[in-house]
Design an enzyme around this catalytic site. Structure first.
Site, PDB file in Angstrom:
ATOM      1  N   ILE A 127       0.823  -1.219   0.000  1.00 36.84           N
ATOM      2  CA  ILE A 127       0.000   0.000   0.000  1.00 36.84           C
ATOM      3  C   ILE A 127       0.856   1.268   0.000  1.00 36.84           C
ATOM      4  O   ILE A 127       0.359   2.346  -0.276  1.00 36.84           O
ATOM      5  CB  ILE A 127      -0.976   0.032   1.208  1.00 36.84           C
ATOM      6  CG1 ILE A 127      -0.211   0.094   2.537  1.00 36.84           C
ATOM      7  CG2 ILE A 127      -1.943  -1.135   1.164  1.00 36.84           C
ATOM      8  CD1 ILE A 127      -1.094   0.483   3.719  1.00 36.84           C
ATOM      9  N   ASP A 128       2.156   1.143   0.320  1.00 42.68           N
ATOM     10  CA  ASP A 128       2.985   2.340   0.522  1.00 42.68           C
ATOM     11  C   ASP A 128       3.273   3.129  -0.761  1.00 42.68           C
ATOM     12  O   ASP A 128       3.557   4.322  -0.710  1.00 42.68           O
ATOM     13  CB  ASP A 128       4.333   1.958   1.167  1.00 42.68           C
ATOM     14  CG  ASP A 128       4.147   1.290   2.517  1.00 42.68           C
ATOM     15  OD1 ASP A 128       3.076   1.458   3.117  1.00 42.68           O
ATOM     16  OD2 ASP A 128       5.085   0.595   2.967  1.00 42.68           O
ATOM     17  N   ARG A 244      -8.066  16.466  18.249  1.00 45.86           N
ATOM     18  CA  ARG A 244      -8.305  15.024  18.401  1.00 45.86           C
ATOM     19  C   ARG A 244      -7.411  14.274  17.417  1.00 45.86           C
ATOM     20  O   ARG A 244      -7.077  14.795  16.352  1.00 45.86           O
ATOM     21  CB  ARG A 244      -9.771  14.662  18.110  1.00 45.86           C
ATOM     22  CG  ARG A 244     -10.767  15.213  19.114  1.00 45.86           C
ATOM     23  CD  ARG A 244     -10.626  14.544  20.471  1.00 45.86           C
ATOM     24  NE  ARG A 244     -11.644  14.994  21.418  1.00 45.86           N
ATOM     25  CZ  ARG A 244     -11.579  16.099  22.144  1.00 45.86           C
ATOM     26  NH1 ARG A 244     -10.541  16.922  22.029  1.00 45.86           N
ATOM     27  NH2 ARG A 244     -12.555  16.408  23.000  1.00 45.86           N
TER      28      ARG A 244
HETATM   29  O1  F6P Z   1       4.582  -1.745   4.176  1.00 46.25           O
HETATM   30  C1  F6P Z   1       3.225  -1.789   4.467  1.00 46.25           C
HETATM   31  C2  F6P Z   1       2.958  -1.330   5.880  1.00 46.25           C
HETATM   32  O2  F6P Z   1       1.568  -1.377   6.097  1.00 46.25           O
HETATM   33  C3  F6P Z   1       3.510   0.035   6.241  1.00 46.25           C
HETATM   34  O3  F6P Z   1       2.733   1.095   5.749  1.00 46.25           O
HETATM   35  C4  F6P Z   1       3.577  -0.043   7.741  1.00 46.25           C
HETATM   36  O4  F6P Z   1       4.542   0.819   8.264  1.00 46.25           O
HETATM   37  C5  F6P Z   1       3.949  -1.482   7.976  1.00 46.25           C
HETATM   38  O5  F6P Z   1       3.586  -2.197   6.801  1.00 46.25           O
HETATM   39  C6  F6P Z   1       3.298  -2.131   9.155  1.00 46.25           C
HETATM   40  O6  F6P Z   1       3.819  -3.411   9.282  1.00 46.25           O
HETATM   41  P1  F6P Z   1       3.224  -4.538  10.229  1.00 46.25           P
HETATM   42  O7  F6P Z   1       1.935  -5.007   9.618  1.00 46.25           O
HETATM   43  O8  F6P Z   1       4.255  -5.605  10.228  1.00 46.25           O
HETATM   44  O9  F6P Z   1       2.984  -3.901  11.556  1.00 46.25           O
END
Ligand code: F6P
Length: 320
Positions: A127-128, A244
Site C-alpha cells: 500500500i505504501d 483530536r
Molecule cells: O509496508 C506496508 C505497511 O503497512 C507500512 O505502511 C507499515 O509501516 C507497515 O507495513 C506495518 O507493518 P506490520 O503489519 O508488520 O505492523
C-alpha cells in the site's frame, strides 16, 4: 517452463488474491503447473508448497488479504535461510518463482536472482507506493479509498465540534498515501517525510481559516514523519485548538480491492507468467503510463521513487 511457484510476502495488500488468481490461471492456460507457497519466504524455507488448480483461486478476486498468507521472515534474511529456500525450490523442480510484495520482499527476490541464479519475477504489492519503476503498486488505490472514507467520516464530526483532527496514515518512509489522501480529502495540511514542515505556518493558516468561518481542520500525518499524538500535543498547546487524533492503522491494509487494484493485479499477474515463459528473469512487472512494463531489478533498486512536486504544489495551493 513447466513448474512455477508463487508467494506473497511482507505486509499484505488488497489485490494480492487477484494477482494469485491471475498467475494460477495464466499458468494453467499454458500447461504450466502452478505451486502456491504458504506464508511467503518463511513457508518456502519450511517447504510449504502445494499444487494449485483453477478451483483453488475461485471466488477470491474480491477478497482482501492473501489466501497464501504472508509473513516477514527473519530467517530468509540470513544466507543459511536462503540456502534452504533455494534447496526447496530445486527439490520441487521449480523452474520459475513469482514474488508479490513490497520493497523488502522484492529485495529478497533480487538476492535469489543475483546470488543463486533463480529465475524470478516480482510484482509490486504494497500500500505504501514506494517502489521505483511502477506508477502504482497493487493495493495502493484500495488503501487510498479506505483512508478517504475515514477522512470524510471524521470530517462530519470535526465540523460539528469545530475541532482540529490529526489523522495518521501508513506508508512507512513514504508520504504518498498521506499526500494523495490530503488532496482528495480537502485537508488543511499534510506532513510527509519527504519535505520539511513548518508547524507555526500551519497553525497560522488554521487560525486564519477558523477566523474566516471554517468549522474544522484536518491535518494528515504520514507515519514516517512521527506520531500524530506528538504533533497533536504541539498543535493543541501552541495553536490552542480543540485537537483530536485518529491513527488509522491496519484498517488501511484490508478490505475488498477496488476495480483499479483488481485489474492492475490481474494484468501484472498474467504478464509475470508470460515474462518467465519468454525467458525474462530478475525483473519486476510495473505499470508506467497505463502500460505494463518489465523493469530490471537493478533499475528498481538503483533508484528512489520520488514524490511528484506538482502534487505538493497543488496540495499547498488548494489548502490556502
Ligand atoms: O509496508 C506496508 C505497511 O503497512 C507500512 O505502511 C507499515 O509501516 C507497515 O507495513 C506495518 O507493518 P506490520 O503489519 O508488520 O505492523
Amino acid at each position: 517452463m513447466k513448474r512455477i511457484a508463487l508467494l506473497t510476502s511482507g505486509g499484505d495488500c488488497p489485490g494480492m488474491n487477484a494477482a494469485i488468481r491471475s498467475i494460477v490461471r495464466t499458468c494453467l492456460s499454458m500447461n504450466i503447473q502452478a505451486f502456491g507457497v504458504e506464508q511467503g519466504y518463511k513457508g518456502l524455507i519450511e517447504g510449504k508448497l502445494f499444487s494449485m488448480e483453477s478451483k483453488n483461486v475461485a471466488n477470491i478476486i474480491q477478497r482482501g488479504g492473501t489466501i497464501l498468507r504472508s509473513a516477514r521472515s527473519e530467517q530468509f534474511k540470513t544466507k543459511q535461510g536462503r540456502d534452504i529456500a533455494v534447496e526447496v525450490l530445486k527439490k520441487n523442480k521449480i523452474d520459475g518463482l513469482i514474488v508479490v510484495g513490497g520493497d523488502g520482499s522484492l529485495t529478497g527476490a533480487n538476492i535469489l536472482y543475483k546470488d543463486y541464479g533463480v529465475k524470478v519475477v516480482g510484482l509490486p504489492g504494497s500500500i505504501d507506493n514506494d517502489i521505483y519503476g511502477t506508477d502504482m503498486a497493487i493495493g495502493v488505490d484500495t488503501a487510498l479509498n479506505t483512508i478517504l472514507k475515514c477522512i470524510d467520516t471524521i470530517n462530519d464530526t470535526a465540523s460539528s465540534h469545530d475541532r482540529t483532527f490529526l489523522i495518521e496514515v501508513m506508508g512507512r518512509n513514504c508520504g504518498y498515501l498521506a499526500l494523495m489522501s490530503a488532496i482528495a480529502g480537502g485537508a488543511e495540511a499534510v506532513l510527509i517525510p519527504e519535505i520539511p514542515y513548518d508547524i507555526e505556518g500551519i497553525i497560522k493558516k488554521i487560525k486564519k481559516r477558523y477566523e474566516e468561518g471554517k468549522t474544522r481542520s484536518i491535518i494528515v500525518v504520514a507515519e514516517g514523519v512521527g506520531s500524530a499524538y506528538d504533533f497533536g500535543k504541539v498543535f493543541g498547546m501552541i495553536g490552542g485548538f480543540d485537537t483530536r487524533i485518529t491513527v488509522l492503522g491496519h484498517i488501511q491494509r484490508g478490505g475488498c480491492p477496488t476495480i483499479f487494484d483488481r485489474i492492475l493485479a490481474t494484468r501484472l499477474g498474467t504478464a509475470a507468467v508470460e515474462a518467465l515463459v519468454s525467458g525474462s528473469s530478475g525483473v519486476m512487472m510495473g505499470l508506467q503510463k497505463t502500460q505494463v512494463v518489465q523493469v530490471p531489478f537493478e533499475e528498481v533498486f538503483g533508484n528512489k521513487k520520488r514524490i511528484d512536486s506538482k502534487l505538493l504544489e497543488i496540495a499547498e495551493i488548494l489548502s490556502r
